[in-house]
Design a protein around this motif. Structure first.
Motif, mmCIF file in Angstrom:
data_model
loop_
_atom_site.group_PDB
_atom_site.id
_atom_site.type_symbol
_atom_site.label_atom_id
_atom_site.label_comp_id
_atom_site.label_asym_id
_atom_site.label_seq_id
_atom_site.Cartn_x
_atom_site.Cartn_y
_atom_site.Cartn_z
ATOM 1 N N GLU A 67 0.832 -1.275 -0.090
ATOM 2 C CA GLU A 67 -0.058 -0.016 -0.168
ATOM 3 C C GLU A 67 0.793 1.283 -0.124
ATOM 4 O OE1 GLU A 67 0.843 -0.958 4.266
ATOM 5 O OE2 GLU A 67 0.160 -2.173 2.475
ATOM 6 N N ARG A 68 2.152 1.300 0.316
ATOM 7 C CA ARG A 68 3.173 2.338 0.066
ATOM 8 C C ARG A 68 3.735 2.859 -1.115
ATOM 9 N NH1 ARG A 68 7.002 1.372 5.219
ATOM 10 N NH2 ARG A 68 5.691 0.777 6.801
ATOM 11 N N THR A 69 3.849 3.900 -1.229
ATOM 12 C CA THR A 69 4.512 4.075 -2.593
ATOM 13 C C THR A 69 5.875 3.439 -2.637
ATOM 14 O OG1 THR A 69 3.457 6.526 -2.506
ATOM 15 C CG2 THR A 69 5.212 6.222 -3.884
ATOM 16 N N GLN A 70 6.622 3.658 -1.660
ATOM 17 C CA GLN A 70 8.094 3.144 -1.609
ATOM 18 C C GLN A 70 7.493 1.585 -0.686
ATOM 19 O OE1 GLN A 70 10.924 5.599 0.132
ATOM 20 N NE2 GLN A 70 11.461 6.086 -1.824
ATOM 21 N N ARG A 71 7.337 0.649 -1.369
ATOM 22 C CA ARG A 71 6.756 -0.528 -1.080
ATOM 23 C C ARG A 71 7.548 -1.391 -0.233
ATOM 24 N NH1 ARG A 71 4.378 -4.680 -5.383
ATOM 25 N NH2 ARG A 71 4.149 -5.870 -3.678
ATOM 26 N N PHE A 72 8.799 -1.476 -0.459
ATOM 27 C CA PHE A 72 9.833 -2.292 0.454
ATOM 28 C C PHE A 72 10.678 -1.550 1.446
ATOM 29 C CE2 PHE A 72 9.801 -3.882 -4.336
ATOM 30 C CZ PHE A 72 9.094 -4.951 -3.811
ATOM 31 N N GLU A 73 10.901 -2.337 2.312
ATOM 32 C CA GLU A 73 11.800 -2.186 3.570
ATOM 33 C C GLU A 73 12.961 -2.973 3.229
ATOM 34 O OE1 GLU A 73 10.507 -1.544 7.540
ATOM 35 O OE2 GLU A 73 9.636 0.530 6.953
ATOM 36 N N VAL A 74 14.347 -2.511 3.229
ATOM 37 C CA VAL A 74 15.530 -3.503 3.325
ATOM 38 C C VAL A 74 15.909 -3.105 4.485
ATOM 39 C CG1 VAL A 74 17.696 -3.926 2.310
ATOM 40 C CG2 VAL A 74 15.754 -2.852 0.739
ATOM 41 N N VAL A 75 15.995 -4.292 5.408
ATOM 42 C CA VAL A 75 16.521 -4.328 6.866
ATOM 43 C C VAL A 75 17.702 -5.170 6.921
ATOM 44 C CG1 VAL A 75 15.751 -4.992 9.135
ATOM 45 C CG2 VAL A 75 13.972 -4.669 7.341
ATOM 46 N N TYR A 76 18.667 -4.341 7.657
ATOM 47 C CA TYR A 76 20.055 -5.000 7.693
ATOM 48 C C TYR A 76 20.247 -5.288 9.242
ATOM 49 C CZ TYR A 76 20.913 -2.729 3.317
ATOM 50 O OH TYR A 76 21.008 -2.439 1.966
#
Length: 201
Positions: A67-76
């Motif tokens: 649902e977000r415009t930036q749909r991905f989170e990259v998590v380190y």
């Protein structure tokens, strides 16, 4: 412990400035939100700074928020064995905008980034060999995206007549069952052995 992590978060924010958008301590772990374009310098600082010493990359994973415009989170996830501390660094990106690869900073990032690409379609610039890792070469789509169909797009089987592996559109071989959603006590009409002695009220 949370006070130490809070101080560490304030220290990192002071040193990195606008590169760190937010800092929070949750579940006994410090989480930093950073800009996508700042990930390489942030990771390098966390590895090399004497007060941080996060020298081990434990994992890189993706999270999908369609649902977000930036749909991905990259998590380190990073570990400092010397200081016995962990830190989580996350950033947001979309389907088309790549993230700088961390392979030159942490060699272990190689397969983690390939997995994030394979499962979510997250792109990494500067990666030495960004190709699928877990799915087949002809696989269509990215299976951990929330809009990926549960049955997939194609199925793979060995064809005896053609003597090779073939790809076919998914066919559901079993019809979905119909459930009446009644409890077994209310919906059951058969008499179980011994129940014939009971009297109806």
């Amino acid at each position: 412990m949370s006070e130490i992590l809070k101080e560490l978060g304030e220290y990192v924010q002071l040193k990195l400035g606008a590169a760190v958008h937010a800092s929070a301590v949750r579940y006994g772990e410090l989480t930093l939100s950073v800009g996508r374009e700042d990930i390489a310098p942030v990771l390098r600082f966390l590895r090399d700074d004497g007060r941080c010493r996060f020298e081990v990359l434990i994992d890189i994973c993706g999270v999908d928020y369609p649902e977000r415009t930036q749909r991905f989170e990259v998590v380190y996830h990073l570990l400092s064995p010397r200081l016995n501390q962990r830190i989580r660094v996350k950033l947001a990106t979309d389907e088309a905008t790549p993230v700088a690869s961390a392979v030159e900073i942490f060699a272990a990032a190689n397969w983690f980034e390939r997995e994030a690409y394979d499962m979510y379609g997250i792109l990494f610039t500067g990666h030495p060999d960004l190709r699928r890792l877990l799915t087949d070469y002809g696989f269509q789509g990215f299976p951990l995206r929330k809009d990926f169909p549960l049955t997939g797009y194609v199925e793979v089987r060995y064809d005896d007549e053609k003597k090779r592996v073939v790809y076919e559109p998914v066919k559901l071989t079993q019809e979905f069952r119909n459930f009446d959603f009644e409890s077994p006590w209310e919906g059951m009409t058969a008499v179980l052995p011994g129940d014939e002695k009971a009297t109806r009220t």
